[in-house]
Design an enzyme around this catalytic site. Structure first.
Site, PDB file in Angstrom:
ATOM      1  N   LEU A   1      -1.324  94.848  64.875  1.00 37.79           N
ATOM      2  CA  LEU A   1      -0.362  93.759  64.761  1.00 37.79           C
ATOM      3  C   LEU A   1      -1.147  92.460  64.643  1.00 37.79           C
ATOM      4  O   LEU A   1      -2.207  92.321  65.266  1.00 37.79           O
ATOM      5  CB  LEU A   1       0.551  93.681  65.985  1.00 37.79           C
ATOM      6  N   ASP A   2      -0.640  91.512  63.883  1.00 39.37           N
ATOM      7  CA  ASP A   2      -1.275  90.198  63.818  1.00 39.37           C
ATOM      8  C   ASP A   2      -1.341  89.583  65.216  1.00 39.37           C
ATOM      9  O   ASP A   2      -0.479  89.866  66.067  1.00 39.37           O
ATOM     10  CB  ASP A   2      -0.475  89.259  62.913  1.00 39.37           C
ATOM     11  N   ARG A   3      -2.308  88.713  65.429  1.00 36.42           N
ATOM     12  CA  ARG A   3      -2.450  88.070  66.735  1.00 36.42           C
ATOM     13  C   ARG A   3      -1.169  87.356  67.143  1.00 36.42           C
ATOM     14  O   ARG A   3      -0.772  87.385  68.313  1.00 36.42           O
ATOM     15  CB  ARG A   3      -3.604  87.070  66.715  1.00 36.42           C
TER      16      ARG A   3
ATOM     17  N   THR B   1       1.909  88.023  66.347  1.00 34.32           N
ATOM     18  CA  THR B   1       3.080  88.899  66.413  1.00 34.32           C
ATOM     19  C   THR B   1       3.097  89.635  67.744  1.00 34.32           C
ATOM     20  O   THR B   1       2.065  90.110  68.210  1.00 34.32           O
ATOM     21  CB  THR B   1       3.063  89.917  65.257  1.00 34.32           C
TER      22      THR B   1
END
Length: 333
Positions: free
Chosen positions: A156-158, A160
């Site tokens: 997951l993106d940082r 998100t």
């Protein structure tokens, strides 16, 4: 410490690379590595060595398996002997202090002997690197020093938050990777987007292309990119804010997919400083939004070892729920 204090204290600049290996090594593959691609094995074994350098070592025959040349996608087998040449690596990573990540234990939403799922907070990277000394996976390993293996099944993106799967064994990891590749894991996100969504669900199939711009990784919709598909389901309209809460079903797993597809549809995600609308973000900051409004809400899949049906959910992060409560809303039409 507060959650934000813990996140900030987990960040530090990486140390410069140094020569940690001065001679050839030969590594025998055991059952825990059987089935892993050679390039992925090298990336985890030769930490700090750039990916381009890894592939060059294989191409030139400096890395060999059972004394012979092979390709990066070769699947390792138990008993294989891998020749590793001397290369410059990053220094061994510091071990994350267990007390710094004790709060992660309360964010585990499922666990058995094969896998666990954690509700990742926004602001925490999933792994160390690029100026981050410790990420979520390093924190979990600090909490579970007795675990023989803990590996990210996906990312997951940082910025998100939400459901993230961690494999606790090689068979579980391979099974989850196969499910991700074949669409066997249904991923649902919640996002607040600009504008009042008209109509019902809409499928976005714009291909996505990654590139660098000013040293920053960016993704754009374009004909030359990789195939990608997202289904947007409107849930609630917020008329005064000019926004809509949508459920995003990702049919593929491309980098920044939900964010780029939302922007491509004319409804960028709130708080997105890469692909979003600056004025819309400014207006929502005024009512309390301090992060990207994107949350990995639900995962549905079959357990990679038991084949049982799994339905895991992470409730909407409190700061996002609080924002919605402050906005006037009506059901979508």
């Amino acid at each position: 410490k507060s959650l934000s204090d813990n996140l900030l204290s987990s960040r530090a600049m990486e140390k410069p690379a140094r020569d940690t290996q001065s001679s050839v090594r030969h590594v025998e593959i055991d059952a825990t590595r059987s089935g892993q691609r050679l390039d992925n094995f090298l990336l985890t074994t030769l930490k700090g060595v750039p990916k381009s350098r890894i592939y060059r070592l294989v191409r030139k025959g400096e890395v060999r398996v059972n004394r012979g040349r092979t390709k990066p996608d070769y699947r390792l087998q138990t008993g294989d002997i891998v020749r590793l040449p001397p290369v410059r690596q990053a220094p061994p990573a510091e071990h994350a202090p267990p007390e710094r990540f004790a709060w992660l234990a309360d964010r585990i939403i499922y666990e058995d002997e094969h896998l666990l799922a954690v509700d990742k907070p926004a602001g925490l990277a999933v792994h160390a690197g690029s100026g981050v000394a410790f990420g979520l996976i390093e924190g979990l390993r600090a909490l579970r020093p007795e675990a023989p293996m803990l590996e990210l099944a996906h990312r997951l993106d940082r910025d998100t938050s939400g459901c993230l799967l961690i494999a606790k064994s090689r068979p579980a990891l391979l099974g989850l990777h196969q499910a991700l590749k074949t669409g066997g894991i249904a991923k649902r996100y919640l996002a607040l987007v600009r504008g009042l969504w008209r109509g019902r669900q809409r499928t976005i199939t714009a291909a996505l292309e990654r590139h660098e711009r000013g040293g920053e990784r960016m993704v754009e919709a374009g004909e030359e990119g990789k195939a990608a598909a997202s289904v947007f389901h409107p849930r609630t309209r917020y008329t005064e804010a000019g926004a809509t809460l949508v459920e995003v079903e990702l049919l593929t797993g491309r980098t920044h997919q939900a964010r780029v597809h939302a922007a491509h549809a004319g409804h960028p995600i709130a708080g997105d400083d890469k692909y979003g609308d600056r004025e819309f973000n400014r207006e929502l900051r005024a009512v309390g939004l301090k992060r990207l409004f994107l949350h990995a809400w639900r995962l549905n899949f079959k357990h990679p070892l038991t084949n049982s049906k799994m339905a895991l959910e992470a409730p909407l992060a409190p700061e996002l729920s609080a924002l919605l409560e402050r906005l006037d809303h009506v059901p979508p039409v």
